[in-house]
Design a protein around this motif. Structure first.
Motif, PDB file in Angstrom:
ATOM      1  N   PRO A   5       3.982  97.491  24.262  1.00  0.00           N
ATOM      2  CA  PRO A   5       4.401  98.499  25.335  1.00  0.00           C
ATOM      3  C   PRO A   5       4.607  98.323  26.786  1.00  0.00           C
ATOM      4  N   GLY A   6       5.534  98.742  27.322  1.00  0.00           N
ATOM      5  CA  GLY A   6       5.896  98.692  28.370  1.00  0.00           C
ATOM      6  C   GLY A   6       7.191  97.312  28.731  1.00  0.00           C
ATOM      7  N   ILE A   7       7.059  96.450  27.759  1.00  0.00           N
ATOM      8  CA  ILE A   7       8.074  95.263  27.738  1.00  0.00           C
ATOM      9  C   ILE A   7       9.469  95.925  27.701  1.00  0.00           C
ATOM     10  N   SER A   8       9.656  96.706  26.563  1.00  0.00           N
ATOM     11  CA  SER A   8      11.321  97.432  26.410  1.00  0.00           C
ATOM     12  C   SER A   8      11.541  98.140  27.500  1.00  0.00           C
ATOM     13  N   LYS A   9      10.571  99.157  28.079  1.00  0.00           N
ATOM     14  CA  LYS A   9      10.729 100.100  29.041  1.00  0.00           C
ATOM     15  C   LYS A   9      11.158  99.309  30.348  1.00  0.00           C
ATOM     16  N   ALA A  10      10.616  98.221  30.642  1.00  0.00           N
ATOM     17  CA  ALA A  10      10.816  97.520  31.820  1.00  0.00           C
ATOM     18  C   ALA A  10      12.217  96.945  31.917  1.00  0.00           C
ATOM     19  N   ILE A  11      12.516  96.580  30.587  1.00  0.00           N
ATOM     20  CA  ILE A  11      14.153  96.004  30.436  1.00  0.00           C
ATOM     21  C   ILE A  11      15.091  97.036  30.765  1.00  0.00           C
ATOM     22  N   VAL A  12      14.966  98.131  30.026  1.00  0.00           N
ATOM     23  CA  VAL A  12      15.908  99.330  30.224  1.00  0.00           C
ATOM     24  C   VAL A  12      15.851  99.733  31.393  1.00  0.00           C
ATOM     25  N   GLU A  13      14.774  99.671  32.549  1.00  0.00           N
ATOM     26  CA  GLU A  13      14.632 100.395  33.752  1.00  0.00           C
ATOM     27  C   GLU A  13      15.416  99.160  34.639  1.00  0.00           C
ATOM     28  N   SER A  14      15.511  98.083  34.351  1.00  0.00           N
ATOM     29  CA  SER A  14      15.660  96.904  35.134  1.00  0.00           C
ATOM     30  C   SER A  14      17.323  97.060  35.260  1.00  0.00           C
ATOM     31  N   HIS A  15      17.803  96.724  36.642  1.00  0.00           N
ATOM     32  CA  HIS A  15      19.050  96.540  37.011  1.00  0.00           C
ATOM     33  C   HIS A  15      19.950  95.290  36.802  1.00  0.00           C
ATOM     34  N   ALA A  16      19.082  94.272  36.109  1.00  0.00           N
ATOM     35  CA  ALA A  16      19.595  93.062  36.118  1.00  0.00           C
ATOM     36  C   ALA A  16      20.740  93.165  35.068  1.00  0.00           C
ATOM     37  N   LYS A  17      21.442  92.120  34.774  1.00  0.00           N
ATOM     38  CA  LYS A  17      22.248  91.869  33.802  1.00  0.00           C
ATOM     39  C   LYS A  17      21.392  91.476  32.674  1.00  0.00           C
ATOM     40  N   LYS A  18      21.908  91.968  31.389  1.00  0.00           N
ATOM     41  CA  LYS A  18      21.042  91.795  30.244  1.00  0.00           C
ATOM     42  C   LYS A  18      21.874  91.272  28.846  1.00  0.00           C
ATOM     43  N   ALA A  19      21.660  90.240  28.466  1.00  0.00           N
ATOM     44  CA  ALA A  19      22.479  89.921  26.956  1.00  0.00           C
ATOM     45  C   ALA A  19      21.528  89.332  25.975  1.00  0.00           C
ATOM     46  N   TYR A  20      22.087  89.664  24.721  1.00  0.00           N
ATOM     47  CA  TYR A  20      21.566  89.160  23.556  1.00  0.00           C
ATOM     48  C   TYR A  20      22.248  87.938  23.056  1.00  0.00           C
ATOM     49  N   ILE A  21      21.401  87.044  22.730  1.00  0.00           N
ATOM     50  CA  ILE A  21      21.977  85.755  22.194  1.00  0.00           C
ATOM     51  C   ILE A  21      21.830  85.847  20.635  1.00  0.00           C
ATOM     52  N   CYS A  22      22.815  86.124  19.768  1.00  0.00           N
ATOM     53  CA  CYS A  22      22.645  86.283  18.350  1.00  0.00           C
ATOM     54  C   CYS A  22      22.405  85.039  17.652  1.00  0.00           C
ATOM     55  N   ASN A  23      21.510  85.020  16.574  1.00  0.00           N
ATOM     56  CA  ASN A  23      21.212  83.812  15.855  1.00  0.00           C
ATOM     57  C   ASN A  23      22.583  83.451  15.114  1.00  0.00           C
ATOM     58  N   VAL A  24      22.688  82.122  14.791  1.00  0.00           N
ATOM     59  CA  VAL A  24      23.787  81.583  14.147  1.00  0.00           C
ATOM     60  C   VAL A  24      23.548  81.751  12.723  1.00  0.00           C
ATOM     61  N   MET A  25      22.543  81.390  12.290  1.00  0.00           N
ATOM     62  CA  MET A  25      22.081  81.480  10.703  1.00  0.00           C
ATOM     63  C   MET A  25      21.184  82.523  10.253  1.00  0.00           C
ATOM     64  N   THR A  26      21.355  83.248   9.176  1.00  0.00           N
ATOM     65  CA  THR A  26      20.240  84.301   8.641  1.00  0.00           C
ATOM     66  C   THR A  26      19.168  83.497   8.325  1.00  0.00           C
ATOM     67  N   GLN A  27      17.818  83.983   8.297  1.00  0.00           N
ATOM     68  CA  GLN A  27      16.691  83.537   7.802  1.00  0.00           C
ATOM     69  C   GLN A  27      15.995  84.233   6.543  1.00  0.00           C
ATOM     70  N   PRO A  28      16.041  83.203   5.737  1.00  0.00           N
ATOM     71  CA  PRO A  28      15.545  83.567   4.288  1.00  0.00           C
ATOM     72  C   PRO A  28      14.209  84.706   4.438  1.00  0.00           C
TER      73      PRO A  28
END
Length: 325
Positions: free
Chosen positions: A208-231
């Motif tokens: 609790p609070g981590i995602s909220k802080a990310i959404v409220e941040s004015h920073a640039k935000k990026a998701y680095i997608c995995n290369v391979m799936t995980q069984p």
């Protein structure tokens, strides 16, 4: 870093990286070569192996992912880093433990606090930036499967062989680390991943609070997608499936950019991964475009013993992203 003309200190960009596991450590080795002040926020949901044993026996957060991140960011001799990662193979009670995990456990006993222990070890090993657990207590990760089965424990979730519907934490009211929230608020860039979607990235975001802080941040935000799936975790997932899982758990507006590999994997490498039940994460560009965020695509893979993100190339992409107005 100083300006060569004025001699004045040039402020470093503040980059927060959220995740866990091998993927995060690989990325950090590339990022630490850039003029960034890095804060790594790391999951404390691990319950397997040496970390799980110390968690149970010493009532402390699991140190394994923290240890790996410290080593990745440390500016120290290779021999000392290797010593920190050394895993005992013999000895009653010692076999299976890594020296670094025991070191963190000992420092926790000396300082009386897990977070203080991590900070002191980071200072001793000259870590570039700071390493923070998402919370100052161990978290139990649970998963509800599509058939309603509830699986308890991060290490058990991939073993059950069923499709994951959702993951959740216990205790539900776990408190985020104040320093982690502050780092997110002050960040110039926030990175999610790479790492196990359900067992490394989401356990951080569900505090609790981590995602909220990310959404409220004015920073640039990026998701680095995995290369391979995980069984047992993301079987047959595409890049957009990863995004959907994040959105379904913690809502939208977590990031405005996705960094995704678009290179084909050599057949010889694919064959080795097929034997383990893994396959490339498909770059389904048209579906990704519907989310409305920016897509940075390139050949981001390198193959040594295992397929990994090409850390220097990803770091270059991140540096370029920070330079954009």
């Amino acid at each position: 870093m100083e300006d060569w003309q004025t001699g004045e200190e040039i402020p470093k960009s503040k980059v927060v990286v959220i995740g866990g596991g091998t993927g995060l450590s690989v990325l950090l080795r590339g990022l630490k070569e850039k003029p960034f002040y890095i804060t790594a926020i790391v999951t404390v949901a691990d319950d397997g192996g040496s970390s799980g044993r110390l968690r149970e026996e010493m009532s402390m957060p699991p140190p394994g992912d923290i240890r790996n991140v410290i080593v990745a960011l440390a500016d120290t001799e290779p021999l000392l880093a290797g010593l920190f990662q050394y895993r005992f193979v013999n000895g009653a009670g010692l076999a299976g433990h890594s020296l670094g995990n025991l070191f963190i456990a000992a420092m926790k006993e000396i300082t009386g606090d897990f977070v203080t222990a991590v900070k002191e070890i980071s200072r001793v090993l000259a870590v570039r930036g700071q390493v923070l657990p998402a919370a100052n207590q161990a978290i139990v990760l649970k998963a509800e499967m599509e058939d309603g089965t509830i699986v308890v424990g991060e290490s058990q979730i991939p073993k059950i062989g069923k499709k994951i519907k959702r993951v959740f934490l216990e205790p539900k009211d776990v408190q985020p680390l104040d320093d982690a929230i502050e780092a997110i608020r002050e960040a110039d860039l926030i990175l999610l991943g790479p790492g196990s979607l359900y067992t490394s990235i989401l356990p951080n975001l569900l505090v609790p609070g981590i995602s909220k802080a990310i959404v409220e941040s004015h920073a640039k935000k990026a998701y680095i997608c995995n290369v391979m799936t995980q069984p047992g975790e993301t079987d047959f997932y595409t890049a957009s499936d990863h995004v959907n899982a994040l959105y379904n758990h913690v809502g939208t507006d977590l990031f405005d950019t996705i960094i995704v590999n678009n290179a084909e994997i050599p057949e010889a490498v694919l064959e080795r991964y097929r034997e383990k039940g893994a396959s490339p994460v498909q770059f389904d560009e048209e579906r990704l475009k519907k989310f409305g965020f920016d897509i940075i695509q390139d050949n981001y893979v390198i193959y040594e013993t295992y397929l990994r993100h090409n850390a220097p190339r990803v770091a270059d992409a991140i540096a370029a992203l920070l330079e954009q107005k």
